[in-house]
Design an enzyme around this catalytic site. Sequence first.
Site, PDB file in Angstrom:
ATOM      1  N   ASP A   1      -4.969   6.107  12.412  1.00 15.72           N
ATOM      2  CA  ASP A   1      -4.056   4.980  12.205  1.00 15.72           C
ATOM      3  C   ASP A   1      -4.882   3.702  12.316  1.00 15.72           C
ATOM      4  OD1 ASP A   1      -2.238   2.904  12.456  1.00 15.72           O
ATOM      5  OD2 ASP A   1      -0.810   4.108  13.594  1.00 15.72           O
TER       6      ASP A   1
ATOM      7  N   ASP B   1      -7.392   6.676   6.329  1.00 16.63           N
ATOM      8  CA  ASP B   1      -5.945   6.883   6.183  1.00 16.63           C
ATOM      9  C   ASP B   1      -5.439   7.742   7.351  1.00 16.63           C
ATOM     10  OD1 ASP B   1      -4.022   6.457   3.431  1.00 16.63           O
ATOM     11  OD2 ASP B   1      -3.199   7.713   5.026  1.00 16.63           O
TER      12      ASP B   1
ATOM     13  N   LYS C   1      -2.595  -5.161  -0.717  1.00 20.43           N
ATOM     14  CA  LYS C   1      -1.220  -5.099  -1.195  1.00 20.43           C
ATOM     15  C   LYS C   1      -0.378  -6.043  -0.342  1.00 20.43           C
ATOM     16  CE  LYS C   1       0.809  -0.843  -1.471  1.00 20.43           C
ATOM     17  NZ  LYS C   1       1.049  -0.527  -2.878  1.00 20.43           N
TER      18      LYS C   1
ATOM     19  N   GLY D   1      -6.480   8.844  -2.681  1.00 18.97           N
ATOM     20  CA  GLY D   1      -7.902   8.552  -2.908  1.00 18.97           C
ATOM     21  C   GLY D   1      -8.274   7.924  -4.239  1.00 18.97           C
TER      22      GLY D   1
ATOM     23  N   TRP E   1      -8.160   4.781  -5.320  1.00 20.47           N
ATOM     24  CA  TRP E   1      -8.959   3.544  -5.214  1.00 20.47           C
ATOM     25  C   TRP E   1     -10.400   3.909  -4.852  1.00 20.47           C
ATOM     26  CZ3 TRP E   1      -6.692  -1.565  -2.827  1.00 20.47           C
ATOM     27  CH2 TRP E   1      -5.594  -1.987  -3.601  1.00 20.47           C
TER      28      TRP E   1
ATOM     29  N   ASP F   1      -4.600  -0.891   0.436  1.00 23.47           N
ATOM     30  CA  ASP F   1      -3.376  -0.563  -0.307  1.00 23.47           C
ATOM     31  C   ASP F   1      -2.370   0.036   0.690  1.00 23.47           C
ATOM     32  OD1 ASP F   1      -1.858  -0.352  -2.645  1.00 23.47           O
ATOM     33  OD2 ASP F   1      -2.666   1.601  -3.205  1.00 23.47           O
TER      34      ASP F   1
HETATM   35  C1  LIG Z   1       0.138   3.461  -1.610  1.00 22.75           C
HETATM   36  S1  LIG Z   1      -0.711   4.608  -0.620  1.00 22.75           S
HETATM   37  C2  LIG Z   1      -2.387   4.299  -1.013  1.00 22.75           C
HETATM   38  C3  LIG Z   1      -2.829   4.823  -2.343  1.00 22.75           C
HETATM   39  C4  LIG Z   1      -4.342   4.751  -2.522  1.00 22.75           C
HETATM   40  N1  LIG Z   1      -4.801   3.370  -2.640  1.00 22.75           N
HETATM   41  C5  LIG Z   1      -4.809   5.480  -3.751  1.00 22.75           C
HETATM   42  O1  LIG Z   1      -5.191   4.814  -4.707  1.00 22.75           O
HETATM   43  O2  LIG Z   1      -4.810   6.709  -3.743  1.00 22.75           O
HETATM   44  C6  LIG Z   1      -0.549   3.902   0.980  1.00 22.75           C
HETATM   45  C7  LIG Z   1      -1.296   4.637   2.074  1.00 22.75           C
HETATM   46  O3  LIG Z   1      -1.313   3.821   3.266  1.00 22.75           O
HETATM   47  C8  LIG Z   1      -1.431   4.716   4.360  1.00 22.75           C
HETATM   48  N2  LIG Z   1      -1.122   4.041   5.602  1.00 22.75           N
HETATM   49  C9  LIG Z   1       0.044   3.448   5.974  1.00 22.75           C
HETATM   50  N3  LIG Z   1      -0.049   2.967   7.211  1.00 22.75           N
HETATM   51  C10 LIG Z   1      -1.330   3.215   7.642  1.00 22.75           C
HETATM   52  C11 LIG Z   1      -2.025   2.950   8.853  1.00 22.75           C
HETATM   53  N4  LIG Z   1      -1.431   2.321   9.872  1.00 22.75           N
HETATM   54  N5  LIG Z   1      -3.298   3.369   8.956  1.00 22.75           N
HETATM   55  C12 LIG Z   1      -3.908   4.022   7.922  1.00 22.75           C
HETATM   56  N6  LIG Z   1      -3.293   4.311   6.762  1.00 22.75           N
HETATM   57  C13 LIG Z   1      -2.013   3.914   6.618  1.00 22.75           C
HETATM   58  C14 LIG Z   1      -0.434   5.816   3.991  1.00 22.75           C
HETATM   59  O4  LIG Z   1      -0.683   6.993   4.734  1.00 22.75           O
HETATM   60  C15 LIG Z   1      -0.660   5.970   2.484  1.00 22.75           C
HETATM   61  O5  LIG Z   1      -1.537   7.042   2.205  1.00 22.75           O
END
Ligand SMILES: C[S@@+](CC[C@H](N)C(=O)[O-])C[C@H]1O[C@@H](n2cnc3c(N)ncnc32)[C@H](O)[C@@H]1O
Length: 193
Positions: A85, A69, A149, A50, A52, A109
């Site tokens: 998802d 997420d 990203k 969280g 961002w 991200d």
């Molecule tokens: C690098 S982390 C994000 C960090 C976040 N921006 C922060 O600042 O706290 C990547 C996130 O992408 C989520 N993620 C990956 N695939 C996803 C999807 N298909 N749908 C939703 N979230 C997804 C992961 O669960 C993970 O929490």
Amino acid sequence: MNKQRRDTYVKQSKIDGYRARSAYKLKEIDEKFKVFKGGMQVIDLGAAPGSWSQYVSKVVKNGKLVSIDIKDIELIDGVTQIKGDFTDISTQNAIKNHLKKKVDAVISDMAVNTTGIKNIDSIQTGELCKEAMNFSKDVISIDGYFISKIFMGGTFNEIVAEGKKIFKEVKVFKPKSSRKDSKESFIVCRKLR
Ligand SMILES: C[S@@+](CC[C@H](N)C(=O)[O-])C[C@H]1O[C@@H](n2cnc3c(N)ncnc32)[C@H](O)[C@@H]1O
């Protein structure tokens, strides 16, 4: 672990109350591209844990933020959170149901759990970026931002080319807070064609 302990951004995130050091990547993007202003509607994809969303809620006064997420996101005051998802159409519809008008920014991200095989990680995370870009086409305003990203290699060139078909302005930026040994960068797109 040692790398984490020495990292100044990890230390700073504890001082500033951010849940992850990723907040500083978005802060650098914002400082360079002047993205966030009061009253904006923003969608944060792949938002857990969280940081961002914390940054956006701090800098966007009187705005609206919807965070998504697969994982749980600890509550942030005033933020609408959706657990699901993003690649499921039902999740995308749930996001759209929360919007009353076009949004000013979609930020993503999202990253898959890394396999350690850089090319596979890059391709899979690239697919998430492509899907987010396509989604943003439907939901952002004409001057809106799409920020995501992106990993060098894999589908990088394809994503930049696709971005240029959809948006008038497309830049790739690697913040200083993004680890040097990571292939991560960010694509910053603006103004729908
Ligand atoms: C690098 S982390 C994000 C960090 C976040 N921006 C922060 O600042 O706290 C990547 C996130 O992408 C989520 N993620 C990956 N695939 C996803 C999807 N298909 N749908 C939703 N979230 C997804 C992961 O669960 C993970 O929490």
